[in-house]
Scaffold this active site. Sequence first.
Site, PDB file in Angstrom:
ATOM      1  N   HIS A 223      -7.491   9.681  -1.689  1.00 53.70           N
ATOM      2  CA  HIS A 223      -6.730   9.635  -0.430  1.00 53.70           C
ATOM      3  C   HIS A 223      -7.480  10.277   0.737  1.00 53.70           C
ATOM      4  O   HIS A 223      -7.522   9.731   1.834  1.00 53.70           O
ATOM      5  CB  HIS A 223      -5.369  10.306  -0.639  1.00 53.70           C
ATOM      6  CG  HIS A 223      -4.317   9.866   0.319  1.00 53.70           C
ATOM      7  ND1 HIS A 223      -2.979   9.886   0.030  1.00 53.70           N
ATOM      8  CD2 HIS A 223      -4.402   9.390   1.576  1.00 53.70           C
ATOM      9  CE1 HIS A 223      -2.301   9.445   1.064  1.00 53.70           C
ATOM     10  NE2 HIS A 223      -3.143   9.138   2.026  1.00 53.70           N
TER      11      HIS A 223
ATOM     12  N   TYR B 252       2.988   9.926  -0.630  1.00 52.46           N
ATOM     13  CA  TYR B 252       4.112   9.431   0.187  1.00 52.46           C
ATOM     14  C   TYR B 252       5.450   9.675  -0.518  1.00 52.46           C
ATOM     15  O   TYR B 252       6.504   9.550   0.102  1.00 52.46           O
ATOM     16  CB  TYR B 252       3.988   7.923   0.468  1.00 52.46           C
ATOM     17  CG  TYR B 252       2.728   7.474   1.168  1.00 52.46           C
ATOM     18  CD1 TYR B 252       1.873   8.376   1.809  1.00 52.46           C
ATOM     19  CD2 TYR B 252       2.389   6.124   1.201  1.00 52.46           C
ATOM     20  CE1 TYR B 252       0.718   7.943   2.433  1.00 52.46           C
ATOM     21  CE2 TYR B 252       1.235   5.680   1.827  1.00 52.46           C
ATOM     22  CZ  TYR B 252       0.403   6.588   2.430  1.00 52.46           C
ATOM     23  OH  TYR B 252      -0.743   6.148   3.049  1.00 52.46           O
TER      24      TYR B 252
ATOM     25  N   ASP C 149       0.844  -1.199   0.000  1.00 47.45           N
ATOM     26  CA  ASP C 149       0.000   0.000   0.000  1.00 47.45           C
ATOM     27  C   ASP C 149       0.876   1.243   0.000  1.00 47.45           C
ATOM     28  O   ASP C 149       1.618   1.492   0.947  1.00 47.45           O
ATOM     29  CB  ASP C 149      -0.893  -0.004   1.253  1.00 47.45           C
ATOM     30  CG  ASP C 149      -1.798   1.215   1.308  1.00 47.45           C
ATOM     31  OD1 ASP C 149      -2.968   1.087   0.926  1.00 47.45           O
ATOM     32  OD2 ASP C 149      -1.324   2.294   1.730  1.00 47.45           O
TER      33      ASP C 149
ATOM     34  N   LYS D 199      -2.860   5.930  -4.295  1.00 45.42           N
ATOM     35  CA  LYS D 199      -3.924   6.888  -3.963  1.00 45.42           C
ATOM     36  C   LYS D 199      -3.762   8.207  -4.719  1.00 45.42           C
ATOM     37  O   LYS D 199      -2.632   8.628  -4.994  1.00 45.42           O
ATOM     38  CB  LYS D 199      -3.938   7.157  -2.445  1.00 45.42           C
ATOM     39  CG  LYS D 199      -3.865   5.882  -1.622  1.00 45.42           C
ATOM     40  CD  LYS D 199      -3.994   6.098  -0.139  1.00 45.42           C
ATOM     41  CE  LYS D 199      -3.681   4.805   0.610  1.00 45.42           C
ATOM     42  NZ  LYS D 199      -2.250   4.611   0.912  1.00 45.42           N
TER      43      LYS D 199
END
Length: 276
Positions: free
Chosen positions: A107, A51, A46, A76
């Site tokens: 997200h 990120y 994930d 996401k």
Amino acid sequence: MVTVPHLLLNNGVSIPQLGFGVFQVPQDQTQRVVEAALEAGYRHIDTAAAYGNEAGVGAAIEASGIPREEIFITTKLRNGEHGTAVEAFETNRRSLGVDTIDLYLIHWPVPSQGLFVDAWQAMEKIHADGRARTIGVSNFLADHLESLLAVATVVPAVNQIEVHPTFQQTALSTMTRAHGIAVEAYSPLGQGSDLKATTLTSLAQKHGSTPAQIVLAWHLGMGNVVIPKSTHPDRMRENLGAAAVSLDSDELDAVTALDRGSRLGADPATAAFSQM
Ligand code: A2P
């Protein structure tokens, strides 16, 4: 090696119930960390555009030599890209270096922006084209889900939300499941802070396991998809080992009794991080 259970999502796609999350794993460490996770036996990773580490995830998958179809990849859509989801998705795919995403999530709903329905309609097209096998949402509260479901032609497969023993969001989980949407727990260990309760240490002793394994076994027993993270290979293996721990209903109830309503992350009703 431990056998990880799978859940069937509402569109018939199978998801490994115990996956590996890379939130807060720095990009320069991500390839090494994800390679170690794949080596430990994880087959569900994930990540998120926000990120900043999708390239490391993709590089690890490529380097592992594991056939692409054996690994379930979630990523996401960024908050600032709700209005341009089709283009954003292409960037996600390019960063990961893959043709297909297994699960693509909004997200955060960012209600102040008022664009999550537009984003969802674009994601329905991406899904119809087969580029995302499954689409879903993250951080959606009940009112966000209701607004989406009022216009959606595809029901989200997943709502990924903060869930751990001291913050369970039981009403939201129940409502999510009532719509056929799977609950996916992020920060499942409470970012490591939920592991000291006596209930957990005594259950760990009884099962010859660890507090982290008890917490993850609780998630699995409650029907959550769960994505613990660790940068340490021994903890990666430990966490995966939770799939071999089975809690009875009294033991599940004992962990459920630890709820304190203590949120660690942002409140989705107001969160609007532009940098995400
Ligand atoms: P580390 O990366 O140093 O192993 P969550 O998945 O809830 O966000 O929790 C992740 C945090 O919990 C990280 O700080 C991680 O630290 C720590 N952690 C992960 N697995 C374990 C474990 N089995 N025992 C103790 N701490 C853990």
